[in-house]
Motif scaffolding. Sequence first.
Motif, PDB file in Angstrom:
ATOM      1  N   ASN A 169       3.582  92.767  39.101  1.00 29.18           N
ATOM      2  CA  ASN A 169       4.915  93.133  38.629  1.00 29.18           C
ATOM      3  C   ASN A 169       5.200  92.423  37.304  1.00 29.18           C
ATOM      4  O   ASN A 169       5.141  91.191  37.233  1.00 29.18           O
ATOM      5  CB  ASN A 169       5.971  92.746  39.661  1.00 29.18           C
ATOM      6  CG  ASN A 169       5.718  93.402  41.011  1.00 29.18           C
ATOM      7  OD1 ASN A 169       5.222  94.523  41.084  1.00 29.18           O
ATOM      8  ND2 ASN A 169       6.046  92.702  42.080  1.00 29.18           N
ATOM      9  N   VAL A 170       5.493  93.202  36.264  1.00 29.28           N
ATOM     10  CA  VAL A 170       5.679  92.669  34.913  1.00 29.28           C
ATOM     11  C   VAL A 170       7.080  93.054  34.410  1.00 29.28           C
ATOM     12  O   VAL A 170       7.483  94.215  34.527  1.00 29.28           O
ATOM     13  CB  VAL A 170       4.602  93.208  33.951  1.00 29.28           C
ATOM     14  CG1 VAL A 170       4.749  92.576  32.571  1.00 29.28           C
ATOM     15  CG2 VAL A 170       3.197  92.955  34.499  1.00 29.28           C
ATOM     16  N   ALA A 171       7.784  92.100  33.821  1.00 33.31           N
ATOM     17  CA  ALA A 171       9.182  92.320  33.430  1.00 33.31           C
ATOM     18  C   ALA A 171       9.304  92.931  32.039  1.00 33.31           C
ATOM     19  O   ALA A 171       9.874  92.341  31.117  1.00 33.31           O
ATOM     20  CB  ALA A 171       9.959  91.017  33.511  1.00 33.31           C
ATOM     21  N   CYS A 172       8.756  94.141  31.875  1.00 32.16           N
ATOM     22  CA  CYS A 172       8.972  94.904  30.647  1.00 32.16           C
ATOM     23  C   CYS A 172       8.856  96.390  30.966  1.00 32.16           C
ATOM     24  O   CYS A 172       8.416  96.781  32.047  1.00 32.16           O
ATOM     25  CB  CYS A 172       7.986  94.504  29.545  1.00 32.16           C
ATOM     26  SG  CYS A 172       6.276  94.985  29.827  1.00 32.16           S
ATOM     27  N   ASN A 173       9.245  97.223  30.003  1.00 36.16           N
ATOM     28  CA  ASN A 173       9.237  98.662  30.184  1.00 36.16           C
ATOM     29  C   ASN A 173       7.819  99.198  30.386  1.00 36.16           C
ATOM     30  O   ASN A 173       6.869  98.717  29.774  1.00 36.16           O
ATOM     31  CB  ASN A 173       9.880  99.326  28.968  1.00 36.16           C
ATOM     32  CG  ASN A 173      10.011 100.823  29.103  1.00 36.16           C
ATOM     33  OD1 ASN A 173       9.205 101.567  28.562  1.00 36.16           O
ATOM     34  ND2 ASN A 173      11.009 101.276  29.838  1.00 36.16           N
ATOM     35  N   TYR A 174       7.694 100.212  31.223  1.00 39.27           N
ATOM     36  CA  TYR A 174       6.387 100.772  31.572  1.00 39.27           C
ATOM     37  C   TYR A 174       5.603 101.257  30.357  1.00 39.27           C
ATOM     38  O   TYR A 174       4.372 101.140  30.297  1.00 39.27           O
ATOM     39  CB  TYR A 174       6.565 101.933  32.563  1.00 39.27           C
ATOM     40  CG  TYR A 174       6.918 103.250  31.909  1.00 39.27           C
ATOM     41  CD1 TYR A 174       5.944 104.224  31.705  1.00 39.27           C
ATOM     42  CD2 TYR A 174       8.218 103.521  31.457  1.00 39.27           C
ATOM     43  CE1 TYR A 174       6.254 105.439  31.087  1.00 39.27           C
ATOM     44  CE2 TYR A 174       8.530 104.711  30.829  1.00 39.27           C
ATOM     45  CZ  TYR A 174       7.556 105.664  30.646  1.00 39.27           C
ATOM     46  OH  TYR A 174       7.848 106.846  30.003  1.00 39.27           O
ATOM     47  N   LEU A 175       6.302 101.816  29.337  1.00 40.35           N
ATOM     48  CA  LEU A 175       5.607 102.455  28.228  1.00 40.35           C
ATOM     49  C   LEU A 175       4.854 101.434  27.378  1.00 40.35           C
ATOM     50  O   LEU A 175       3.812 101.746  26.798  1.00 40.35           O
ATOM     51  CB  LEU A 175       6.597 103.250  27.376  1.00 40.35           C
ATOM     52  CG  LEU A 175       5.991 104.234  26.374  1.00 40.35           C
ATOM     53  CD1 LEU A 175       5.059 105.232  27.050  1.00 40.35           C
ATOM     54  CD2 LEU A 175       7.094 104.973  25.616  1.00 40.35           C
ATOM     55  N   GLN A 176       5.355 100.206  27.292  1.00 42.32           N
ATOM     56  CA  GLN A 176       4.641  99.169  26.558  1.00 42.32           C
ATOM     57  C   GLN A 176       3.268  98.925  27.171  1.00 42.32           C
ATOM     58  O   GLN A 176       2.269  98.741  26.460  1.00 42.32           O
ATOM     59  CB  GLN A 176       5.474  97.880  26.542  1.00 42.32           C
ATOM     60  CG  GLN A 176       6.666  97.959  25.602  1.00 42.32           C
ATOM     61  CD  GLN A 176       7.806  97.053  25.963  1.00 42.32           C
ATOM     62  OE1 GLN A 176       8.954  97.481  26.013  1.00 42.32           O
ATOM     63  NE2 GLN A 176       7.526  95.787  26.220  1.00 42.32           N
ATOM     64  N   LEU A 177       3.199  98.931  28.488  1.00 45.30           N
ATOM     65  CA  LEU A 177       1.943  98.676  29.180  1.00 45.30           C
ATOM     66  C   LEU A 177       1.035  99.900  29.145  1.00 45.30           C
ATOM     67  O   LEU A 177      -0.185  99.778  28.998  1.00 45.30           O
ATOM     68  CB  LEU A 177       2.227  98.248  30.617  1.00 45.30           C
ATOM     69  CG  LEU A 177       3.132  97.008  30.742  1.00 45.30           C
ATOM     70  CD1 LEU A 177       3.438  96.714  32.197  1.00 45.30           C
ATOM     71  CD2 LEU A 177       2.488  95.798  30.081  1.00 45.30           C
ATOM     72  N   VAL A 178       1.623 101.084  29.258  1.00 44.56           N
ATOM     73  CA  VAL A 178       0.833 102.320  29.144  1.00 44.56           C
ATOM     74  C   VAL A 178       0.168 102.402  27.777  1.00 44.56           C
ATOM     75  O   VAL A 178      -1.038 102.663  27.653  1.00 44.56           O
ATOM     76  CB  VAL A 178       1.720 103.564  29.374  1.00 44.56           C
ATOM     77  CG1 VAL A 178       0.977 104.836  28.965  1.00 44.56           C
ATOM     78  CG2 VAL A 178       2.136 103.665  30.840  1.00 44.56           C
ATOM     79  N   GLU A 179       0.939 102.180  26.729  1.00 45.69           N
ATOM     80  CA  GLU A 179       0.408 102.303  25.372  1.00 45.69           C
ATOM     81  C   GLU A 179      -0.658 101.251  25.096  1.00 45.69           C
ATOM     82  O   GLU A 179      -1.661 101.533  24.431  1.00 45.69           O
ATOM     83  CB  GLU A 179       1.543 102.201  24.358  1.00 45.69           C
ATOM     84  CG  GLU A 179       2.478 103.402  24.401  1.00 45.69           C
ATOM     85  CD  GLU A 179       3.632 103.289  23.420  1.00 45.69           C
ATOM     86  OE1 GLU A 179       4.302 104.326  23.207  1.00 45.69           O
ATOM     87  OE2 GLU A 179       3.869 102.200  22.872  1.00 45.69           O
ATOM     88  N   GLY A 180      -0.470 100.043  25.614  1.00 46.26           N
ATOM     89  CA  GLY A 180      -1.499  99.028  25.458  1.00 46.26           C
ATOM     90  C   GLY A 180      -2.805  99.451  26.099  1.00 46.26           C
ATOM     91  O   GLY A 180      -3.890  99.232  25.548  1.00 46.26           O
TER      92      GLY A 180
END
Length: 422
Positions: free
Chosen positions: A163-174
């Motif tokens: 569980n990471v405290a940021c928006n999903y799209l930041q992680l998807v794009e990475g």
Amino acid sequence: MLSREDNELLCRVGPGTPVGALMRRFWHPVCTSAQLPQPDCAPLRVRLLGENYVAFRDSDGKVGFLEELCMHRGASLALGRVEEGGIRCLYHGWKFSASGTVMETPNHADPKYAARLKAPAFPVREEGGIVWAYVGPQDQVPAFSRYAFMDAEPAHRVVLRINVACNYLQLVEGGEDSSHVGVLHTNMARPGWKDDEFTRNPDVVNPAALASNDLEPVLKIETTTFGFHYVALRKTDDPAVRNARVVPFIVPYGRIIPAPAFLFTVLEVPEDDTHTSTFIVVHGNAPVTEDKIIELLGLNDPNYYDRKNCTFTASWLDSFGQNRELMKENWTGLRGVEVEDASIGLSQGPLYDRSREHLVPADQAVVRVRRVLLDAVKAVAEGRQPAALGLDLSGVGACDALLEEGDAWQDLLPSHRQTAAA
């Protein structure tokens, strides 16, 4: 660059939002099977798409997924008793089955009254070490999509949730950004970087173990019915041969990353606008252990990861545990693939404003993610079916291989041909 309006549109996932409507058409991972380890174990509070639910495993081992608040007076069922075939609210003892049937109402013991009621319950599937639920329109439940890891032997598969405290799209794009692998993960991707030498990382489990020292890959992208796939072509010592790393994007948030001997399926499930549950499933044709993957990802340090609650705990309070002295030998001063990825995602803030960025050709797959999601949002708004919905995804994979000049990169994954869109 993405406009502020489109950035807001893509990042907001709650009820009544365009992406929220898109997301609610799909089945989602809501917890790992290990989080509900045995019948009548403690229930689990789940945050999904800006709403709260409770997951529990009844006396027969069946998983239920209900709205969190009891339909009687709104107490949380996540505090409830799981017993005798259902979950019981502590407040007044109302009891519900996994399907939402009202089993008992002790403060109004009229069976006819209970029979007229049903708790809000949602379809559930348990596959591949993950509990999946569908919380969208009940008259539009899609076929359940199978992934290749679901057919792997249990000893050849590891399932993790972070569980990471940021928006999903930041992680998807990475995850869809191939050029970051050779830079952010320098110590694992390019051993010998300090001496300007390249020796391939021999760890066959590591998805950052690149076969090339080229930091400026050329990207080629093809649309598919599950979203798109792309190849990152890197130079090798032979001018007629390229290293080809093929990665898919599966609408709405999935990807598969190749390691030399395993595949990493990663699903960035939005809890809400500023929190994400990352599900990572590692599978292959050989045994693999959870401890090995935890160590590889850098999550074996309790300062980074709470294994009980599946939470990434590093933050700006200690600069994500970055060791500046260690940076003399270690590119980031951090340890582990996921620690580096999650720390970068968190460093962008809870919800990143993409209208401020400056893109280069290596960002083409990131741009395509946004375009595909915007197209999927439009499809749902117009009553059409978005990409990937209800597809059998068991033939979707990834690879890292050599490609001779003149050969088609699509031939590296022939199973994708049947999903390539015209």
